[in-house]
Every structure is written in C-alpha cells, then in structure tokens.
Design a protein around this motif. Structure first.
Motif, PDB file in Angstrom:
ATOM      1  N   ASP A   1      30.349  44.580  39.898  1.00 22.82           N
ATOM      2  CA  ASP A   1      31.698  45.123  39.832  1.00 22.82           C
ATOM      3  C   ASP A   1      32.491  44.371  38.564  1.00 22.82           C
ATOM      4  OD1 ASP A   1      31.485  46.729  41.848  1.00 22.82           O
ATOM      5  OD2 ASP A   1      32.600  45.163  43.276  1.00 22.82           O
ATOM      6  N   ALA A   2      32.028  43.496  38.025  1.00 21.46           N
ATOM      7  CA  ALA A   2      32.604  42.728  36.790  1.00 21.46           C
ATOM      8  C   ALA A   2      31.415  42.036  35.867  1.00 21.46           C
ATOM      9  CB  ALA A   2      33.659  41.751  37.115  1.00 21.46           C
ATOM     10  N   PRO A   3      30.627  43.103  35.322  1.00 20.17           N
ATOM     11  CA  PRO A   3      29.555  42.659  34.576  1.00 20.17           C
ATOM     12  C   PRO A   3      30.131  42.210  33.132  1.00 20.17           C
ATOM     13  CG  PRO A   3      29.300  44.929  34.746  1.00 20.17           C
ATOM     14  CD  PRO A   3      30.661  44.592  35.419  1.00 20.17           C
ATOM     15  N   PHE A   4      31.176  42.429  32.659  1.00 17.18           N
ATOM     16  CA  PHE A   4      31.735  42.421  31.338  1.00 17.18           C
ATOM     17  C   PHE A   4      32.371  41.040  31.176  1.00 17.18           C
ATOM     18  CE2 PHE A   4      30.873  46.850  31.393  1.00 17.18           C
ATOM     19  CZ  PHE A   4      29.857  47.104  30.230  1.00 17.18           C
ATOM     20  N   SER A   5      32.348  40.255  30.290  1.00 17.77           N
ATOM     21  CA  SER A   5      32.944  39.168  29.981  1.00 17.77           C
ATOM     22  C   SER A   5      34.376  39.330  29.676  1.00 17.77           C
ATOM     23  CB  SER A   5      32.146  37.922  29.041  1.00 17.77           C
ATOM     24  OG  SER A   5      32.890  36.753  28.860  1.00 17.77           O
ATOM     25  N   ALA A   6      35.452  38.695  30.339  1.00 16.89           N
ATOM     26  CA  ALA A   6      36.702  38.685  29.906  1.00 16.89           C
ATOM     27  C   ALA A   6      37.093  37.911  28.723  1.00 16.89           C
ATOM     28  CB  ALA A   6      37.782  38.340  31.177  1.00 16.89           C
ATOM     29  N   GLU A   7      36.288  37.068  28.354  1.00 12.29           N
ATOM     30  CA  GLU A   7      36.603  36.211  27.193  1.00 12.29           C
ATOM     31  C   GLU A   7      36.477  37.084  25.939  1.00 12.29           C
ATOM     32  OE1 GLU A   7      33.666  33.097  27.091  1.00 12.29           O
ATOM     33  OE2 GLU A   7      34.305  32.253  28.801  1.00 12.29           O
TER      34      GLU A   7
END
Length: 304
Positions: free
Chosen positions: A172-178
């Motif tokens: 569900d959250a594979p992309f880095s928020a950084e």
C-alpha cells in the motif's frame, strides 16, 4: 476483483487531467478486462472533485476520486495504490494522453514475458509557436527506448507503466515519502524491485503523448530538472549507505561536467543548435557532484 487499476495523480491541472482521464475512458478492451480509473487529487483544496464527478457520469467502468490532501508526489502515488483493487496498476501522468490501444499493448507485453513492470515510450507534443531549442525540449520531455519490445535490464519512470501489484515490496505504500518534494520516488521503488529480482519489459507500441506546460518549456526549468536527474544515482547510493557508489558517481559527474561543460561553452559561442542539449549534460554532471543537503530541489506541490 479488478484486473487493472489505472491511476492518474493530479495537482491543479484541470485541462491536462480531463484529456488524460478521457483517454483512459476510451481504451479498447476486447478481452473484457475489469478496469477502474482512480484519480488522486493532491491539492489540499480538492479542486479536482467536481471534474471527477463529471467524468464518472456515464463512464464505461468505475471512476473513483481519492483526495491525498498532503502535497507530495509519493503521497499521491501511495494513496492511489492503497485505493486500487486491481491485480495490476497502470500509471498515467496528468499531462499525458494514451491512445486507445495503450492498455492492450501493455497487457500483451506483460503476459508474453511474464513481466513485473512494463514501460512504454513517451512522445512530447509542443505548440508550433515554440521554436527556440525546440528539438531539445521535445527530447527532454520524451521517453525514448529500444525500437523493439522485449525484456530489458533497466527501468524507466512511473508515468506510462504497468506494474504487477504482487511484485511491489510494500502493498500500500511502496513509494518513499522522502522524495515527496524532489521526485525520483519511482526510481527508488524500481531500484528496490530490481535488487529483488523483478523482471522489466519494454513495449515499444504502448506509447503515450505528453503535453508539457508552456511554463516548463524554458531552460530555467529544464536545466533545474536536469540537475535533479543527475543527482539520482548519487542520492540512491547515499540512501543505500554505499560510499563506494557515491564516490564513483561523483567522479563520473566531475568528468561529465568538465567534458560537456567545455563543449557547451564552445557551442554557445557559435549559437550551435545542440548547445542546450550539451549544457543539459553538463548540468546533470553537476547534479552527481552536488546531490544532497542544500542542493536538493523542490519540484512538487506547485502547479508550475
């Protein structure tokens, strides 16, 4: 269960969003795939809501609105993935338009090679009024890959891609928020998938058109993006805490800047047609040298 969830993240681009979304609603579907379109509005003011409601009326398959109120490219993509119910996820940017056979071509290539991710070409379209550095801008905003379809040993960006959901490292959250502000969230994801043994494929027939905003067809924008693109390899090694990799890419960047910077200066003196492209290469070299801290550039969270 949905076969394919098409995700379009958007931020204050009503005309581009309408063109992109309608191109998905016109997709040919001879195999009867179960589709859904998910539009992720990354504007805190939810300015795309009414437009999505209008698109949903009479649509041939479900059109869903997701409000990712916290700005950031990774936040928007993650919100779309979380909402998606498909076994496969296709990404289209809100400045792109897909021909009617786009999804069929991607799916066919995925099935033939049993690929985890399939990428396709991007063809930039510019208004005829843009004449200065026209060839450079077309190349900059396009994605040019192999002439023939097949398995590839590298990856491209997220726009115009088909991803097998089961291959994602996080569901569900594979992309880095950084990478919310600076981009490159897709590079980090695909690099992680590559290390895990994912199979990438290229579909030369699954092209999309890109209509860059006029405010972006200027050197002030493209060279800043080139600098950020250049930062990618060094920053990726830094994220992996791989010092030899950082030093290698910084050395490559220094050599690129020396060679291409000298060539760009000479070409600029004689107003040669390729001067902008050569300057772009020099700036990418600089990005490999100055990749962190105060040199990180913010591109997302703005409609410009």
């Amino acid at each position: 269960m949905t076969d394919i969830s098409v995700i379009i993240p958007t931020f204050k681009r009503p005309e581009g969003l309408d063109r992109a979304a309608r191109s998905i609603l016109r997709q040919a579907n001879p195999c009867g795939l179960k589709l859904e379109l998910i539009i992720v509005d990354n504007d805190p003011a939810a300015t795309a809501l009414d437009a999505v409601r209008g698109l949903a009326d009479g649509a041939p398959f479900p059109v869903r609105y997701v409000h990712a109120a916290e700005p950031g490219v990774a936040n928007a993509r993650n919100a779309g993935v979380t909402a998606a119910s498909g076994d496969f996820i296709a990404f289209l940017d809100d400045d792109e338009e897909a021909p009617a056979a786009w999804l069929c071509e991607l799916v066919g290539e995925q099935r033939f090679h049993e690929a985890d991710v399939v990428f396709g070409p991007v063809r930039a379209r510019l208004p005829e009024a843009i004449t200065d550095h026209r060839a450079y801008y077309i190349q900059f905003f396009s994605r040019i890959g192999p002439e023939d379809s097949g398995v590839i040993d590298h990856y491209y960006g997220c726009g115009n891609s088909l991803i097998r959901r089961a291959a994602l490292p996080q569901r569900d959250a594979p992309f880095s928020a950084e990478r919310n502000d600076i981009g490159g969230e897709d590079d980090l994801l695909f690099a992680e998938m590559e290390r895990a043994g994912a199979r990438f494929a290229w579909c030369a027939e699954a092209f999309v058109y890109e209509d860059p905003m006029l405010s972006r067809t200027r050197l002030g924008y493209t060279l800043r993006r080139a600098f950020a693109y250049g930062q990618g390899p060094s920053a990726a090694c830094a994220a992996a805490r791989h010092l030899p990799g950082i030093l290698f890419w910084m050395a490559v960047g220094a050599a690129q800047f020396a060679v291409y910077g000298t060539a760009a200066a000479a070409l600029w003196l004689v107003r040669a047609p390729r001067r902008a492209r050569m300057l772009d290469k020099a700036v990418r070299g600089l990005g490999k040298l100055f990749w962190g801290g105060p040199f990180k550039l913010k591109f997302y969270g703005s409609a410009a």
